[in-house]
Enzyme design. Structure first.
Site, PDB file in Angstrom:
ATOM      1  CG  HIS A   1      -3.382  -5.211   3.188  1.00 14.44           C
ATOM      2  ND1 HIS A   1      -2.913  -4.384   2.201  1.00 14.44           N
ATOM      3  CD2 HIS A   1      -3.772  -6.348   2.559  1.00 14.44           C
ATOM      4  CE1 HIS A   1      -3.008  -4.980   1.033  1.00 14.44           C
ATOM      5  NE2 HIS A   1      -3.534  -6.173   1.215  1.00 14.44           N
TER       6      HIS A   1
ATOM      7  CG  ASP B   1      -1.616  -1.343   1.384  1.00  9.62           C
ATOM      8  OD1 ASP B   1      -2.402  -1.689   0.494  1.00  9.62           O
ATOM      9  OD2 ASP B   1      -1.340  -2.071   2.361  1.00  9.62           O
TER      10      ASP B   1
HETATM   11  P1  NAD Z   1      -2.164 -18.399  -4.131  1.00 13.04           P
HETATM   12  O1  NAD Z   1      -3.531 -18.975  -3.949  1.00 13.04           O
HETATM   13  O2  NAD Z   1      -1.545 -18.342  -5.478  1.00 13.04           O
HETATM   14  O3  NAD Z   1      -1.147 -19.192  -3.188  1.00 13.04           O
HETATM   15  C1  NAD Z   1      -1.424 -19.473  -1.862  1.00 13.04           C
HETATM   16  C2  NAD Z   1      -0.683 -20.742  -1.530  1.00 13.04           C
HETATM   17  O4  NAD Z   1      -0.843 -20.984  -0.132  1.00 13.04           O
HETATM   18  C3  NAD Z   1      -1.216 -21.983  -2.257  1.00 13.04           C
HETATM   19  O5  NAD Z   1      -0.149 -22.635  -2.950  1.00 13.04           O
HETATM   20  C4  NAD Z   1      -1.765 -22.848  -1.137  1.00 13.04           C
HETATM   21  O6  NAD Z   1      -1.590 -24.249  -1.369  1.00 13.04           O
HETATM   22  C5  NAD Z   1      -0.915 -22.371   0.046  1.00 13.04           C
HETATM   23  N1  NAD Z   1      -1.484 -22.659   1.346  1.00 13.04           N
HETATM   24  C6  NAD Z   1      -2.784 -22.681   1.732  1.00 13.04           C
HETATM   25  N2  NAD Z   1      -2.884 -23.061   2.998  1.00 13.04           N
HETATM   26  C7  NAD Z   1      -1.628 -23.284   3.459  1.00 13.04           C
HETATM   27  C8  NAD Z   1      -1.096 -23.723   4.698  1.00 13.04           C
HETATM   28  N3  NAD Z   1      -1.886 -24.007   5.714  1.00 13.04           N
HETATM   29  N4  NAD Z   1       0.240 -23.844   4.791  1.00 13.04           N
HETATM   30  C9  NAD Z   1       1.040 -23.567   3.763  1.00 13.04           C
HETATM   31  N5  NAD Z   1       0.601 -23.176   2.552  1.00 13.04           N
HETATM   32  C10 NAD Z   1      -0.726 -23.026   2.414  1.00 13.04           C
HETATM   33  O7  NAD Z   1      -2.229 -16.960  -3.440  1.00 13.04           O
HETATM   34  P2  NAD Z   1      -1.213 -15.762  -3.620  1.00 13.04           P
HETATM   35  O8  NAD Z   1      -1.617 -14.954  -4.779  1.00 13.04           O
HETATM   36  O9  NAD Z   1       0.179 -16.264  -3.534  1.00 13.04           O
HETATM   37  O10 NAD Z   1      -1.597 -14.870  -2.337  1.00 13.04           O
HETATM   38  C11 NAD Z   1      -1.355 -15.358  -1.043  1.00 13.04           C
HETATM   39  C12 NAD Z   1      -2.026 -14.467  -0.020  1.00 13.04           C
HETATM   40  O11 NAD Z   1      -1.462 -13.168  -0.031  1.00 13.04           O
HETATM   41  C13 NAD Z   1      -3.518 -14.261  -0.234  1.00 13.04           C
HETATM   42  O12 NAD Z   1      -4.160 -14.322   1.035  1.00 13.04           O
HETATM   43  C14 NAD Z   1      -3.607 -12.853  -0.779  1.00 13.04           C
HETATM   44  O13 NAD Z   1      -4.861 -12.268  -0.531  1.00 13.04           O
HETATM   45  C15 NAD Z   1      -2.514 -12.202   0.008  1.00 13.04           C
HETATM   46  N6  NAD Z   1      -2.005 -10.924  -0.495  1.00 13.04           N
HETATM   47  C16 NAD Z   1      -1.668  -9.981   0.434  1.00 13.04           C
HETATM   48  C17 NAD Z   1      -1.161  -8.758   0.023  1.00 13.04           C
HETATM   49  C18 NAD Z   1      -0.767  -7.700   1.021  1.00 13.04           C
HETATM   50  O14 NAD Z   1      -0.414  -6.595   0.590  1.00 13.04           O
HETATM   51  N7  NAD Z   1      -0.769  -7.938   2.334  1.00 13.04           N
HETATM   52  C19 NAD Z   1      -1.002  -8.504  -1.338  1.00 13.04           C
HETATM   53  C20 NAD Z   1      -1.334  -9.484  -2.259  1.00 13.04           C
HETATM   54  C21 NAD Z   1      -1.838 -10.700  -1.823  1.00 13.04           C
HETATM   55  C1  LMR Z   2      -3.692  -6.578  -2.640  1.00 13.57           C
HETATM   56  O1  LMR Z   2      -3.653  -5.570  -1.917  1.00 13.57           O
HETATM   57  O2  LMR Z   2      -3.267  -6.589  -3.801  1.00 13.57           O
HETATM   58  C2  LMR Z   2      -4.283  -7.846  -2.078  1.00 13.57           C
HETATM   59  O3  LMR Z   2      -4.324  -7.802  -0.679  1.00 13.57           O
HETATM   60  C3  LMR Z   2      -5.634  -8.087  -2.662  1.00 13.57           C
HETATM   61  C4  LMR Z   2      -6.201  -9.417  -2.246  1.00 13.57           C
HETATM   62  O4  LMR Z   2      -7.383  -9.419  -1.821  1.00 13.57           O
HETATM   63  O5  LMR Z   2      -5.508 -10.446  -2.353  1.00 13.57           O
END
Ligand code: NAD
Ligand code: LMR
Length: 329
Positions: A188, A160
């Protein structure tokens, strides 16, 4: 190479953020070009094979700093001796799922991981929670790790922060490198508050340079706060490379410090500063030195900012109360 390798555990390693993150860690961008690393990849059992594929590719890069890769579906193994924990894997919200269901499903992930960190990680463990809802997932993990200092559990709002830097740069025509002291407050989520009132643009106060409250309220804040949703809409998947980049920035700053005259935004346990209830994991402006962060104190919060910080903190309070009611903290 004489330095002891740093153990970096990445959960959700086979996911899209994992794929964008691991190669950068292994190349030295997380901790420094002279710091060897060992990677521990934690995945759920069905995704272990995909994690093995990523590990094969990591091998094929022949990174000089990469001293080993372990892949496991056991959190106790994954966090054994961990110095840095990047908690990326989370349960995404699916159709028909209520917010409470999402918090409960994530409790099933972050509570055992917090306990595994408590029981197995190195004394200097630093944890960054990326998986959403990141602030409250961090709170769940922290509560399950009573022997680890609470301040070691942080949540990612650096994406962010970076998004806000670019939006402000585009508005003012000043490069991001000349924008300092921007702050993300709160959660977030779409309630977060990107604050430019203390920021500087080429040395001048950003709010005065912009001098456009309509743009601030109706363009800048919603663009930053809803950027995650806009990326999902455009890409058909949530942000991955930019999220991985922000995770790198967050840990790099935490380990190596903030530059003089600047600060960063981190989701950290509140000490009650700025009226944010103690214990909530909320985003604050922080300076970092010698691996320790401190909340920037003494900032004047105007009415415009106060209302927005309070709204985001209110959401965090509700999330905390919900996970408390579920017995997760
Ligand atoms: P994704 O679905 O591609 O990958 C998530 C992975 O986590 C999968 O491979 C899944 O098998 C694994 N997983 C699920 N449960 C698990 C567990 N108990 N132990 C270990 N691994 C486990 O998702 P992504 O695009 O990589 O995003 C991951 C997370 O990050 C999501 O929650 C998304 O919303 C979040 N995110 C946060 C921000 C931020 O700014 N804070 C930004 C983008 C995404
Ligand atoms: C982002 O800020 O890009 C993510 O947290 C969005 C999401 O819901 O995975």
């Amino acid at each position: 190479m004489t330095r002891t390798p740093v153990n970096v555990t990445v959960t959700g390693a086979a996911g899209q953020i994992g794929y964008a993150l691991l190669f950068r860690i292994a190349s030295g961008q997380l901790l420094g070009a002279d710091v060897p690393v060992k990677l521990r990849l934690l995945e759920i059992t069905p995704a272990l094979k995909a994690a093995e594929g990523t590990a094969m590719e990591l091998d094929d890069c022949a990174f000089p700093l990469l001293q080993g890769i372990d892949i496991t579906d056991d959190p106790n193994v994954a966090f054994d001796g961990a110095n840095v924990g990047l908690l990326v894997g989370a349960r995404p919200r699916t159709k028909g799922m209520e917010r409470g269901d999402l918090l409960e499903a994530n409790g099933g992930i972050f509570k055992p991981q917090g306990k595994a960190i408590n029981d197995n990680a190195a004394d200097d463990i630093k944890v960054l929670v990326v998986g959403n809802p990141a602030n409250t997932n961090a709170l769940i993990a922290q509560a399950a790790a009573p022997d680890v200092p609470a301040e070691r559990f942080t949540a990612m709002t650096r994406l962010d922060h970076n998004r806000a830097l670019t939006q402000l740069s585009k508005k003012t025509g000043v490069p991001v490198s000349e924008i300092k002291k921007l702050t993300i407050w709160g959660n977030h989520s779409a309630t977060q508050y990107p604050d430019i009132f203390h920021a500087t643009v080429a040395g001048k106060n950003a709010a005065e340079v912009v001098s456009d409250e309509k743009w601030l309220a109706e363009d800048f804040i919603p663009t930053v706060a809803k950027r995650g949703a806009a990326i999902i809409e455009a890409r058909g998947a949530s942000s991955a490379a930019s999220a991985a980049n922000a995770a790198i920035d967050h840990i790099h700053t935490w380990v190596n410090g903030t530059a003089d005259g600047d600060w960063a935004s981190m989701g950290i346990p509140s000490d009650g500063s700025y009226g944010v209830a103690e214990g909530l994991i909320s985003s604050f402006p922080v300076t970092v030195k010698d691996g320790k962060y401190e909340i920037v104190q003494g900032l004047e919060i105007n009415e415009f900012s106060r209302a927005r910080i309070d709204a985001s903190v209110q959401e965090l309070t509700e999330e905390r109360d919900a996970v408390r009611a579920l017995g997760l903290i």
